[in-house]
Write an enzyme that holds these catalytic residues in place. Structure first.
Site, short mmCIF file in Angstrom:
data_model
loop_
_atom_site.label_atom_id
_atom_site.label_comp_id
_atom_site.label_asym_id
_atom_site.label_seq_id
_atom_site.Cartn_x
_atom_site.Cartn_y
_atom_site.Cartn_z
CB THR A 161 -26.52 4.06 4.94
OG1 THR A 161 -27.75 4.12 5.66
CG2 THR A 161 -25.52 4.97 5.62
N GLY A 162 -28.85 5.70 3.32
CA GLY A 162 -29.61 6.95 3.26
C GLY A 162 -30.87 6.75 2.46
NE ARG A 189 -37.26 2.44 -1.68
CZ ARG A 189 -36.14 2.43 -0.96
NH1 ARG A 189 -35.74 1.33 -0.36
NH2 ARG A 189 -35.44 3.53 -0.82
N GLY A 193 -34.34 0.01 -3.26
CA GLY A 193 -33.53 1.21 -3.01
C GLY A 193 -32.18 1.16 -3.70
CB THR A 209 -28.54 0.43 5.02
OG1 THR A 209 -29.85 0.44 4.50
CG2 THR A 209 -27.61 -0.22 4.03
N1 ASP Z 1 -30.48 3.14 1.43
C1 ASP Z 1 -31.49 2.24 1.91
C2 ASP Z 1 -32.65 2.24 0.96
O1 ASP Z 1 -33.02 3.28 0.48
C3 ASP Z 1 -32.00 2.60 3.26
C4 ASP Z 1 -30.94 2.75 4.31
O2 ASP Z 1 -29.83 3.20 4.04
O3 ASP Z 1 -31.25 2.40 5.46
O4 ASP Z 1 -33.21 1.20 0.75
#
Ligand code: ASP
Length: 353
Positions: free
Chosen positions: A271-272, A248, A250, A220
């Site tokens: 991000t996570g 889904r 996020g 992200t």
């Molecule tokens: N936080 C993002 C999600 O769960 C994924 C990511 O950070 O790459 O959609």
């Protein structure tokens, strides 16, 4: 007469003394102001991330690593150029994120991960800390730059979050650039999707295939900026998590989870593993600790990232507080990240940089 001269001279000496003391005091005041300014973080400033995850030395080829660093630098330069000429934090955040969305190296815009069905569903959000206005889109499939759609939701609609077909229709009405869903696909993403699907179906050639791309686990992108007027903005854009199902969504398009900005506290982009970030309400929790708990930004980010880890989640975040202090924190092996202000530019990937 002699006495008179003596008195005059004496006065002169006294006057000189007085002036010296005055100059000294002025100098001391000036020095203390200079010192205080030297300790204050420079404003305007911008910080960006390109995702956190298992990013270890040796996993990226030198060419890919170089391309990532160059793109991060370009995103910083583009965002900072807006701030430098007196532009707003919101415009700087959007300019930086657009560069990252257009790069195939990050999980946002071109190069975004695929859902289980093999298509791309993108999420993005933006928030303006001056008036707490915000906009977001989720599950969009043909908007070239989802961050621009999020901005339009913020400025041109009475809503905060639009999803799916409705968001696409709104983007078309706003004359945003639309693309085929396959525009977002790159060879690297397709390969890693194929391996993901095989591993899910129990195919031994699945996730254990050499070269499986675990590196871009959470790719992200996000940016946070503080402009010359002290306004803070934060934005985030993503393809979500590889192999996601059932539409889904996020944390990235959820205001308060993946993105938050409030001029009285800070701006944050995360991000996570989104499910954990939503459950904790990461970005708002950090802001609240500063607003109601009087905490400094580093203590607040540490507390919340620890909570994510305790729940079993991983990831990272970038933040700027109202003084201009910058944080780039994560509990993963690495995070693509960087910041820029008048005194310094920094780009980093690994935890030990
Ligand atoms: N936080 C993002 C999600 O769960 C994924 C990511 O950070 O790459 O959609």
């Amino acid at each position: 007469m002699i006495g008179c001269i003596y008195i005059k001279n004496h006065n002169l000496v006294g006057m000189k003394h007085f002036h010296c003391i005055k100059i000294l005091i002025v100098l001391m005041v000036l020095l203390s102001v200079v010192d205080a300014n030297a300790q204050k973080p420079p404003v305007p400033a911008i910080v960006i991330h390109g995702g956190a995850g298992v990013i270890e030395r040796g996993k990226l080829t030198p060419e890919v690593e170089n391309e990532i660093r160059v793109t991060l630098q370009r995103a910083l330069d583009t965002g900072y150029a807006v701030l430098e000429v007196g532009g707003s934090a919101t415009d700087a955040v959007i300019a930086a994120i657009q560069v990252l969305e257009d790069s195939p190296r990050f999980n946002a815009g071109k190069g975004a991960v695929m859902n289980l069905a093999g298509t791309h569903e993108l999420d993005a959000s933006i928030m303006n800390g001056a008036d707490l206005n915000a906009g977001a889109v989720a599950g969009v499939t043909t908007i070239k730059n989802p961050i621009l759609a999020a901005q339009k939701v913020m400025t041109e609609s009475p809503h905060v979050l639009l999803t799916g077909n409705g968001a696409e229709q709104f983007a078309r009405e706003q004359k945003l650039s639309m693309v085929e869903n396959t525009y977002f696909t790159t060879d690297a993403v397709y390969d890693s999707w194929e391996r993901y699907v095989k591993s899910k179906s129990g195919d031994p050639r699945g996730d254990n295939t050499p070269g499986v791309d675990k590196v871009s686990k959470y790719g992200t992108v996000g940016a946070v900026a503080i402009d010359a007027s002290g306004n803070i903005a934060a934005g985030t854009s993503t393809g979500g998590m590889m192999g996601k199902e059932y539409n889904r969504i996020g944390d990235s398009p959820i205001i308060g989870a993946g993105t938050y900005a409030d001029n009285s506290t800070c701006g944050i982009s995360c991000t996570g593993h989104g499910e954990y970030f939503i459950r904790v309400g990461v970005a708002k929790e950090i802001s609240d600790q500063m607003a109601f708990g009087n905490k400094a930004l580093p203590d607040a980010t540490q507390y919340t990232l620890d909570r994510i880890a305790q729940l079993g989640g991983s990831g990272g975040l970038i933040a700027i507080d109202k003084e201009g202090n910058i944080r780039m924190d994560f509990n993963t092996k690495g995070m693509y990240r960087g910041y820029k202000h008048v005194k310094e530019t920094k780009i980093a990937i690994y935890a030990d940089e």
